[in-house]
Design a protein around this motif. Structure first.
Motif, PDB file in Angstrom:
ATOM      1  N   LEU A   1     -17.079  11.572  48.645  1.00  9.53           N
ATOM      2  CA  LEU A   1     -17.339  11.814  47.233  1.00  9.53           C
ATOM      3  C   LEU A   1     -17.482  10.472  46.522  1.00  9.53           C
ATOM      4  O   LEU A   1     -16.669   9.555  46.737  1.00  9.53           O
ATOM      5  CB  LEU A   1     -16.203  12.593  46.581  1.00  9.53           C
ATOM      6  CG  LEU A   1     -16.171  14.098  46.783  1.00  9.53           C
ATOM      7  CD1 LEU A   1     -14.930  14.688  46.104  1.00  9.53           C
ATOM      8  CD2 LEU A   1     -17.428  14.756  46.241  1.00  9.53           C
ATOM      9  N   ALA A   2     -18.481  10.364  45.674  1.00 13.29           N
ATOM     10  CA  ALA A   2     -18.694   9.120  44.923  1.00 13.29           C
ATOM     11  C   ALA A   2     -17.442   8.776  44.119  1.00 13.29           C
ATOM     12  O   ALA A   2     -17.046   7.606  44.044  1.00 13.29           O
ATOM     13  CB  ALA A   2     -19.904   9.262  44.014  1.00 13.29           C
ATOM     14  N   LYS A   3     -16.780   9.793  43.567  1.00 16.52           N
ATOM     15  CA  LYS A   3     -15.551   9.587  42.797  1.00 16.52           C
ATOM     16  C   LYS A   3     -14.496   8.859  43.632  1.00 16.52           C
ATOM     17  O   LYS A   3     -13.875   7.898  43.177  1.00 16.52           O
ATOM     18  CB  LYS A   3     -15.027  10.941  42.321  1.00 16.52           C
ATOM     19  CG  LYS A   3     -13.684  10.912  41.621  1.00 16.52           C
ATOM     20  CD  LYS A   3     -13.220  12.297  41.226  1.00 16.52           C
ATOM     21  CE  LYS A   3     -12.703  13.122  42.353  1.00 16.52           C
ATOM     22  NZ  LYS A   3     -11.416  12.791  42.905  1.00 16.52           N
TER      23      LYS A   3
ATOM     24  N   ILE B   1     -28.248   5.888  39.176  1.00 15.56           N
ATOM     25  CA  ILE B   1     -27.119   6.658  38.653  1.00 15.56           C
ATOM     26  C   ILE B   1     -26.670   7.628  39.732  1.00 15.56           C
ATOM     27  O   ILE B   1     -27.486   8.356  40.300  1.00 15.56           O
ATOM     28  CB  ILE B   1     -27.521   7.409  37.368  1.00 15.56           C
ATOM     29  CG1 ILE B   1     -27.886   6.398  36.290  1.00 15.56           C
ATOM     30  CG2 ILE B   1     -26.401   8.333  36.912  1.00 15.56           C
ATOM     31  CD1 ILE B   1     -28.406   7.018  35.018  1.00 15.56           C
ATOM     32  N   VAL B   2     -25.372   7.604  40.021  1.00 20.77           N
ATOM     33  CA  VAL B   2     -24.799   8.487  41.034  1.00 20.77           C
ATOM     34  C   VAL B   2     -23.717   9.327  40.370  1.00 20.77           C
ATOM     35  O   VAL B   2     -22.723   8.791  39.894  1.00 20.77           O
ATOM     36  CB  VAL B   2     -24.184   7.668  42.203  1.00 20.77           C
ATOM     37  CG1 VAL B   2     -23.567   8.598  43.237  1.00 20.77           C
ATOM     38  CG2 VAL B   2     -25.208   6.744  42.829  1.00 20.77           C
ATOM     39  N   PRO B   3     -23.902  10.639  40.301  1.00 20.22           N
ATOM     40  CA  PRO B   3     -22.852  11.496  39.728  1.00 20.22           C
ATOM     41  C   PRO B   3     -21.557  11.366  40.540  1.00 20.22           C
ATOM     42  O   PRO B   3     -21.601  11.245  41.763  1.00 20.22           O
ATOM     43  CB  PRO B   3     -23.428  12.908  39.863  1.00 20.22           C
ATOM     44  CG  PRO B   3     -24.889  12.735  40.094  1.00 20.22           C
ATOM     45  CD  PRO B   3     -25.056  11.403  40.758  1.00 20.22           C
ATOM     46  N   VAL B   4     -20.413  11.399  39.864  1.00 21.36           N
ATOM     47  CA  VAL B   4     -19.144  11.208  40.561  1.00 21.36           C
ATOM     48  C   VAL B   4     -18.851  12.314  41.566  1.00 21.36           C
ATOM     49  O   VAL B   4     -18.110  12.096  42.517  1.00 21.36           O
ATOM     50  CB  VAL B   4     -17.947  11.047  39.592  1.00 21.36           C
ATOM     51  CG1 VAL B   4     -18.069   9.771  38.802  1.00 21.36           C
ATOM     52  CG2 VAL B   4     -17.785  12.250  38.700  1.00 21.36           C
TER      53      VAL B   4
END
Length: 157
Positions: A122-124, A78-81
């Motif tokens: 940024l993951a987002k 799981i990767v936070p956005v």
């Protein structure tokens, strides 16, 4: 208990994990209340104590997705956005080489920032780029399928 992959620190599902996840994802998906913003779940400890709680539907759906991935034998991270990723982490998530990712960053296809000599993404922003590329691929496949049908190029069985 899952085996830990020492390089990635991601639990690798065992056969028992896969079986439990297959059943769990099937049961949870069948009980989804799509009209609610929350889902009620009940958890039972090994001692038999039960606790019910309400969780957001988005978390419930994520749990189903996680179990579905594990049921296919896939490890899940799981990767936070809002997480900032290194170029190697971003390349791994896109399943591309690091040099190719750097070309994407330099062409400004994906936003990033520099911290000293290092780039951070940024993951987002990475997921938005991936969604755009996936949508373009899907559209291209749809157009190719339509063209194939139009030209009657498909084979009959």
């Amino acid at each position: 208990m899952a085996v830990l992959d020492r390089q990635r620190k991601t639990p690798i599902p065992t056969e028992a994990d896969i079986e439990l996840s297959t059943e769990g994802s099937r049961v949870l998906a069948s009980l989804t209340n799509s009209h609610s913003h929350t889902q009620k779940i009940t958890v039972e400890s090994e001692s038999g104590k039960e606790e019910s709680l309400m969780i957001p539907s988005v978390a419930y759906e994520l749990l189903i997705d996680i179990l579905s991935q594990i049921s296919q034998g896939n490890a899940v991270t799981i990767v936070p956005v809002q997480a900032e990723l290194s170029t190697q982490q971003a390349a791994n998530l896109l399943n591309v080489s690091r040099p190719y990712l750097i070309k994407l960053l330099e062409s400004e296809a994906i936003p990033h920032r520099k911290v000293g000599k290092h780039r951070r993404i940024l993951a987002k922003d990475l997921y938005e780029y991936k969604a755009e590329i996936d949508a373009k691929r899907s559209q291209s496949l749809d157009e190719l399928t339509a063209l194939t049908e139009e030209l009657d190029l498909y084979e009959d069985d």
